[in-house]
Design an enzyme around this catalytic site. Sequence first.
Site, PDB file in Angstrom:
ATOM      1  N   LYS A 166     -11.815   1.545  -2.541  1.00  0.00           N
ATOM      2  CA  LYS A 166     -11.992   0.084  -2.545  1.00  0.00           C
ATOM      3  C   LYS A 166     -10.845  -0.618  -1.810  1.00  0.00           C
ATOM      4  CE  LYS A 166     -12.510   0.334  -7.096  1.00  0.00           C
ATOM      5  NZ  LYS A 166     -12.787   1.774  -7.229  1.00  0.00           N
ATOM      6  N   ILE A 167      -9.611  -0.268  -2.157  1.00  0.00           N
ATOM      7  CA  ILE A 167      -8.456  -0.997  -1.601  1.00  0.00           C
ATOM      8  C   ILE A 167      -8.192  -0.577  -0.152  1.00  0.00           C
ATOM      9  CG2 ILE A 167      -5.973  -1.412  -1.848  1.00  0.00           C
ATOM     10  CD1 ILE A 167      -6.400  -1.001  -4.932  1.00  0.00           C
ATOM     11  N   THR A 244       1.489   0.856  -2.319  1.00  0.00           N
ATOM     12  CA  THR A 244       1.108  -0.044  -3.416  1.00  0.00           C
ATOM     13  C   THR A 244       0.289   0.734  -4.454  1.00  0.00           C
ATOM     14  OG1 THR A 244      -0.867  -0.712  -2.209  1.00  0.00           O
ATOM     15  CG2 THR A 244       1.054  -2.157  -2.004  1.00  0.00           C
ATOM     16  N   SER A 245       0.305   2.078  -4.372  1.00  0.00           N
ATOM     17  CA  SER A 245      -0.582   2.853  -5.256  1.00  0.00           C
ATOM     18  C   SER A 245       0.136   3.356  -6.495  1.00  0.00           C
ATOM     19  CB  SER A 245      -1.217   4.013  -4.492  1.00  0.00           C
ATOM     20  OG  SER A 245      -2.296   3.520  -3.744  1.00  0.00           O
ATOM     21  N   ARG A 246       0.858   4.410  -6.347  1.00  0.00           N
ATOM     22  CA  ARG A 246       1.622   4.964  -7.465  1.00  0.00           C
ATOM     23  C   ARG A 246       2.943   5.503  -6.946  1.00  0.00           C
ATOM     24  NH1 ARG A 246       0.088   5.490 -13.073  1.00  0.00           N
ATOM     25  NH2 ARG A 246      -0.969   3.513 -13.220  1.00  0.00           N
ATOM     26  N   ASP A 270       5.475  -1.354  -3.911  1.00  0.00           N
ATOM     27  CA  ASP A 270       5.192  -2.166  -5.104  1.00  0.00           C
ATOM     28  C   ASP A 270       5.269  -1.294  -6.348  1.00  0.00           C
ATOM     29  OD1 ASP A 270       4.271  -4.655  -6.360  1.00  0.00           O
ATOM     30  OD2 ASP A 270       2.425  -3.544  -6.783  1.00  0.00           O
ATOM     31  N   GLU A 275       9.329   3.619 -12.527  1.00  0.00           N
ATOM     32  CA  GLU A 275       9.226   2.176 -12.746  1.00  0.00           C
ATOM     33  C   GLU A 275       9.090   1.775 -14.208  1.00  0.00           C
ATOM     34  OE1 GLU A 275       5.546   1.413 -10.451  1.00  0.00           O
ATOM     35  OE2 GLU A 275       4.656   0.792 -12.351  1.00  0.00           O
ATOM     36  N   HIS A 307       5.484  -3.961  -9.091  1.00  0.00           N
ATOM     37  CA  HIS A 307       4.095  -3.707  -9.515  1.00  0.00           C
ATOM     38  C   HIS A 307       3.336  -5.022  -9.729  1.00  0.00           C
ATOM     39  CE1 HIS A 307       1.586  -0.229 -11.301  1.00  0.00           C
ATOM     40  NE2 HIS A 307       0.777  -1.187 -10.903  1.00  0.00           N
ATOM     41  N   GLN A 308       3.357  -5.844  -8.687  1.00  0.00           N
ATOM     42  CA  GLN A 308       2.695  -7.149  -8.779  1.00  0.00           C
ATOM     43  C   GLN A 308       1.496  -7.264  -7.855  1.00  0.00           C
ATOM     44  OE1 GLN A 308       6.118  -9.617  -6.894  1.00  0.00           O
ATOM     45  NE2 GLN A 308       4.270 -10.553  -6.074  1.00  0.00           N
ATOM     46  N   ALA A 309       1.153  -6.153  -7.165  1.00  0.00           N
ATOM     47  CA  ALA A 309       0.084  -6.257  -6.167  1.00  0.00           C
ATOM     48  C   ALA A 309      -1.228  -6.725  -6.802  1.00  0.00           C
ATOM     49  CB  ALA A 309      -0.110  -4.927  -5.448  1.00  0.00           C
ATOM     50  N   PHE A 310      -1.484  -6.320  -8.020  1.00  0.00           N
ATOM     51  CA  PHE A 310      -2.747  -6.685  -8.688  1.00  0.00           C
ATOM     52  C   PHE A 310      -2.737  -8.125  -9.192  1.00  0.00           C
ATOM     53  CE2 PHE A 310      -1.805  -7.279 -13.207  1.00  0.00           C
ATOM     54  CZ  PHE A 310      -0.490  -6.864 -13.243  1.00  0.00           C
TER      55      PHE A 310
HETATM   56  P1  NAD Z   1     -10.557   4.086  -5.391  1.00  0.00           P
HETATM   57  O1  NAD Z   1     -10.861   5.107  -6.419  1.00  0.00           O
HETATM   58  O2  NAD Z   1     -11.594   3.100  -4.994  1.00  0.00           O
HETATM   59  O3  NAD Z   1     -10.047   4.815  -4.049  1.00  0.00           O
HETATM   60  C1  NAD Z   1      -9.169   5.896  -4.064  1.00  0.00           C
HETATM   61  C2  NAD Z   1      -9.513   6.782  -2.886  1.00  0.00           C
HETATM   62  O4  NAD Z   1      -8.557   7.842  -2.824  1.00  0.00           O
HETATM   63  C3  NAD Z   1     -10.908   7.434  -2.995  1.00  0.00           C
HETATM   64  O5  NAD Z   1     -11.645   7.192  -1.823  1.00  0.00           O
HETATM   65  C4  NAD Z   1     -10.602   8.897  -3.180  1.00  0.00           C
HETATM   66  O6  NAD Z   1     -11.572   9.767  -2.604  1.00  0.00           O
HETATM   67  C5  NAD Z   1      -9.268   9.004  -2.454  1.00  0.00           C
HETATM   68  N1  NAD Z   1      -8.544  10.215  -2.781  1.00  0.00           N
HETATM   69  C6  NAD Z   1      -8.573  10.954  -3.927  1.00  0.00           C
HETATM   70  N2  NAD Z   1      -7.788  12.033  -3.804  1.00  0.00           N
HETATM   71  C7  NAD Z   1      -7.267  11.979  -2.560  1.00  0.00           C
HETATM   72  C8  NAD Z   1      -6.387  12.817  -1.839  1.00  0.00           C
HETATM   73  N3  NAD Z   1      -5.917  13.958  -2.373  1.00  0.00           N
HETATM   74  N4  NAD Z   1      -6.053  12.469  -0.584  1.00  0.00           N
HETATM   75  C9  NAD Z   1      -6.554  11.353  -0.029  1.00  0.00           C
HETATM   76  N5  NAD Z   1      -7.394  10.499  -0.660  1.00  0.00           N
HETATM   77  C10 NAD Z   1      -7.736  10.825  -1.907  1.00  0.00           C
HETATM   78  O7  NAD Z   1      -9.244   3.365  -5.908  1.00  0.00           O
HETATM   79  P2  NAD Z   1      -8.710   1.928  -5.484  1.00  0.00           P
HETATM   80  O8  NAD Z   1      -9.243   0.914  -6.410  1.00  0.00           O
HETATM   81  O9  NAD Z   1      -8.849   1.756  -4.029  1.00  0.00           O
HETATM   82  O10 NAD Z   1      -7.168   2.115  -5.853  1.00  0.00           O
HETATM   83  C11 NAD Z   1      -6.295   2.861  -5.011  1.00  0.00           C
HETATM   84  C12 NAD Z   1      -4.959   3.000  -5.688  1.00  0.00           C
HETATM   85  O11 NAD Z   1      -4.356   1.706  -5.841  1.00  0.00           O
HETATM   86  C13 NAD Z   1      -5.072   3.510  -7.108  1.00  0.00           C
HETATM   87  O12 NAD Z   1      -5.010   4.894  -7.100  1.00  0.00           O
HETATM   88  C14 NAD Z   1      -3.917   2.882  -7.815  1.00  0.00           C
HETATM   89  O13 NAD Z   1      -2.884   3.839  -7.935  1.00  0.00           O
HETATM   90  C15 NAD Z   1      -3.482   1.744  -6.946  1.00  0.00           C
HETATM   91  N6  NAD Z   1      -3.495   0.427  -7.618  1.00  0.00           N
HETATM   92  C16 NAD Z   1      -2.352  -0.281  -7.603  1.00  0.00           C
HETATM   93  C17 NAD Z   1      -2.296  -1.530  -8.163  1.00  0.00           C
HETATM   94  C18 NAD Z   1      -1.029  -2.343  -8.114  1.00  0.00           C
HETATM   95  O14 NAD Z   1      -0.948  -3.406  -8.746  1.00  0.00           O
HETATM   96  N7  NAD Z   1      -0.011  -1.935  -7.372  1.00  0.00           N
HETATM   97  C19 NAD Z   1      -3.439  -2.066  -8.784  1.00  0.00           C
HETATM   98  C20 NAD Z   1      -4.618  -1.315  -8.775  1.00  0.00           C
HETATM   99  C21 NAD Z   1      -4.649  -0.064  -8.177  1.00  0.00           C
END
Ligand code: NAD
Length: 353
Positions: A166-167, A244-246, A270, A275, A307-310
């Site tokens: 999604k992101i 911005t993921s983990r 982020d 953290e 961790h404010q991206a959301f």
């Molecule tokens: P999502 O599940 O829609 O997309 C994640 C994608 O990663 C999927 O397409 C999946 O196939 C892919 N993936 C899985 N394993 C993989 C690998 N080994 N190598 C490459 N790609 C791989 O998730 P999303 O909603 O797009 O969220 C993405 C990330 O954003 C989350 O994992 C989360 O950690 C992070 N996030 C951060 C915040 C924030 O405030 N900073 C808020 C929400 C989510």
Amino acid sequence: MKVAVFSTKAYDRQFLEAANSLTQLSTEETSTKQCLHELVFFEPRLSRDTAILAAGFPAVCVFVHDQVDASTLEILASQGTRLVVLRCAGFNNVDLQAAADLGITVVRVPAYSPYGVAEHAVGLILSLNRKIHRAYNRVREANFSLEGLLGFNLNGRTVGIIGTGKIGLILGQIMKGFGCQILAYDVYRNPELEKLGGKYVELPELFANSDIISLHCPLTPETHHLINAETIKQMKSKVMLINTSRGALIDTQAVIEGLKSRKIGSLGVDVYEQESELFFEDLSGEIIQDDVFQRLTTFPNVLITGHQAFFTEEALHNIAETTFANISDVEQGRPCPNEIRAQPEVEAKALVG
Ligand code: NAD
């Protein structure tokens, strides 16, 4: 249902209370408010030490840094809790097997802010490129020198997106709008990204050709320290890294070495591996003990947000609405689409943030 809400901040309370109120019209057309559920707000994080606060509550509502491990769940179960409600997507902080063994249902909010997170990633990219964080401080001190503020045009540059769910897809759409080329890596291809003109490649090709690399995959055993000394070596000189993921997608020490050698041109994050010791709290009067984090803050080409991206109005609204829909489903015995169970394929995706 009576719900003990842990890790409450003022903004959580504001959005949860608003979503919990049902406005009803009486016969005299004066509006009255009714609440869906009985909420009691607690500031502390849920852990084995604070679980006692939830005594007598059939449900607890938690966020990303609450510790919902086996020992905490045992205390909760012994006090009558039957439902853990995550007001976030990730559930790596919950022992799903222990919850199942204790007969506790776990529900979450799978998506709430994909635009917010992608837009925040773009904010980091623009700020780092044009040094807006530095310019802001300079101008406030009447320093109008442009030395050190040189950026580059995004138009024509290559952005490597790792994780095109999604992101990642939304980031691709935005960066395409800037005129960037999109390289992508994911374990599954997203046809929407390909329609945009994004090209899926293997990681070494993405690393070798991207001017900007942005991480949007979940944290799993496969992606832990995906950015490390070896992968940094494969990148273009002066690459911009965005996470911005983990936090644990990045080996922070390796990135510090990359910044010191100038292989990494800039870093925007982020999230940070450690953290939970820092983020969401005002520690401005404290002595920070994390030397790795403190070293990161010394680089002029590193931009960190906590961790404010959301954190958008839309996200907090969506989180609150879905949270109460989840609670009502479970309370009324309806199947809840957002229930999570300890299953192997779910565990593989368990570290989504
Ligand atoms: P999502 O599940 O829609 O997309 C994640 C994608 O990663 C999927 O397409 C999946 O196939 C892919 N993936 C899985 N394993 C993989 C690998 N080994 N190598 C490459 N790609 C791989 O998730 P999303 O909603 O797009 O969220 C993405 C990330 O954003 C989350 O994992 C989360 O950690 C992070 N996030 C951060 C915040 C924030 O405030 N900073 C808020 C929400 C989510």
